[in-house]
Design a protein around this motif. Sequence first.
Motif, PDB file in Angstrom:
ATOM      1  N   HIS A  69       0.844  -1.200   0.000  1.00  0.00           N
ATOM      2  CA  HIS A  69       0.000   0.000   0.000  1.00  0.00           C
ATOM      3  C   HIS A  69       0.880   1.250   0.000  1.00  0.00           C
ATOM      4  CE1 HIS A  69      -2.940  -2.958   1.380  1.00  0.00           C
ATOM      5  NE2 HIS A  69      -3.879  -2.104   1.043  1.00  0.00           N
ATOM      6  N   GLY A  72      -2.479   6.388   1.134  1.00  0.00           N
ATOM      7  CA  GLY A  72      -3.836   5.988   1.478  1.00  0.00           C
ATOM      8  C   GLY A  72      -4.748   7.193   1.518  1.00  0.00           C
ATOM      9  N   TYR A  77      -8.621   4.712   6.082  1.00  0.00           N
ATOM     10  CA  TYR A  77      -9.151   3.567   5.335  1.00  0.00           C
ATOM     11  C   TYR A  77     -10.540   3.195   5.851  1.00  0.00           C
ATOM     12  CZ  TYR A  77      -4.605   2.634   3.146  1.00  0.00           C
ATOM     13  OH  TYR A  77      -3.448   2.729   2.392  1.00  0.00           O
ATOM     14  N   TYR A 277      -0.571   2.808   6.859  1.00  0.00           N
ATOM     15  CA  TYR A 277      -1.427   1.648   6.681  1.00  0.00           C
ATOM     16  C   TYR A 277      -1.269   0.643   7.816  1.00  0.00           C
ATOM     17  CZ  TYR A 277      -3.116  -2.772   4.766  1.00  0.00           C
ATOM     18  OH  TYR A 277      -3.770  -3.975   4.592  1.00  0.00           O
TER      19      TYR A 277
END
Length: 393
Positions: A69, A72, A77, A277
């Motif tokens: 990832h 983001g 998220y 993340y």
Amino acid sequence: MRINTHYQDLEDSYLFSTIAKKVAQQSAEHPEQKIIRLGIGDVTLPLCPAVTDALHAAVDEMGNKETFHGYGPEQGYDFLREGIRGYYVQKGVVLEAGEVFISDGAKSDLGNILDLFDRDNTVLVPDPVYPVYVDTNVMAGRKILYCDATEQNGFLPPPPQEVEADIIYLCSPNNPTGAAYNREQLGAWVAYARAVGAVILYDAAYEAFIQDESLPRSIYEIEGAKQCAIEFCSLSKTAGFTGLRCGYTVVPLALCGGRLNAMWLRRQTTKFNGVPYIVQRAAAAVFTPEGLRQIEENLGYYRENARIMAQALREMGVWFTGGESSPYIFMKCPGGMDSWQYFDLLLKQAGVVGTPGEGFGKNGAGFFRLTAFGEREATKEAMARIRALHEKL
């Protein structure tokens, strides 16, 4: 080039540096004395297994091309935002998907949220108070009014009738006093804010310590709060994330017709790149059934420390707030001492460190903050030493 001269209006942050110097001097002069620290506001228990397992799994994902990832979403998220929404449902509060924003902690957001408000707004803060509320507004040059929290009102001041404010800071359970508003008391603040057209910045960093059902864990448990309040929370004390850094802020769509929600989204997408993340995966593990069970064990450990401290003070006849639904105890200094006198006496005669109340504002004079974040045996020993010292006074 012109600097922001309002930084010159900040008072020197001497409280904890002064404490550190006094403790270092005592240790140097009496190396045989074991000093117990009950002034620390940091957690001492490690992250729970559900969190560390999620961290390891997320790190492995980041080392694999198929599951790597990069950037983001700045607002967080969806897997974490949905976990937080589910957590609020347990409090009887329903949030919209776009109302939850993930951050690196409540402290950051409490300062950054001020980007949304004009400098000419008048700010109302309780005294004693978490210094960030004051300092971030001093930096911006805003007018600050104080609401007196005192022994007479149990350090839970009601809304003032003689002034009108635009931005109101509330923290419940409170740091430093440990006092927590009940539903009726918090409802009075919501009614006041709606009547004067103010916004409440509600710091719920210690909500997980509340077990008494008469005490709200979110301001949104109060009718009408979504029309006047922004709520900030952190996993620092809830799940031991002080070194991992993750929190969240709720900006209701019902507040100012959704304008503040849209402005906060715009602010975050411009000035913030989001929480890593792997940290968000760890945070999401907190809100699983197993994660909630595990963090409750740690919270129970700190609550028991607070109970031990509170029981000892009751037996000693010492007046205090907090301790029941909070990791903080705000005790009255014995014999009319000021808080620095008591600090010195406690350090030198008992080898116990706390935090002088006047470091949090003028109404903290004559009071002293203890925290329940220490280890169990050290907490018991500290209270035995305090009891022995008081018996000599």
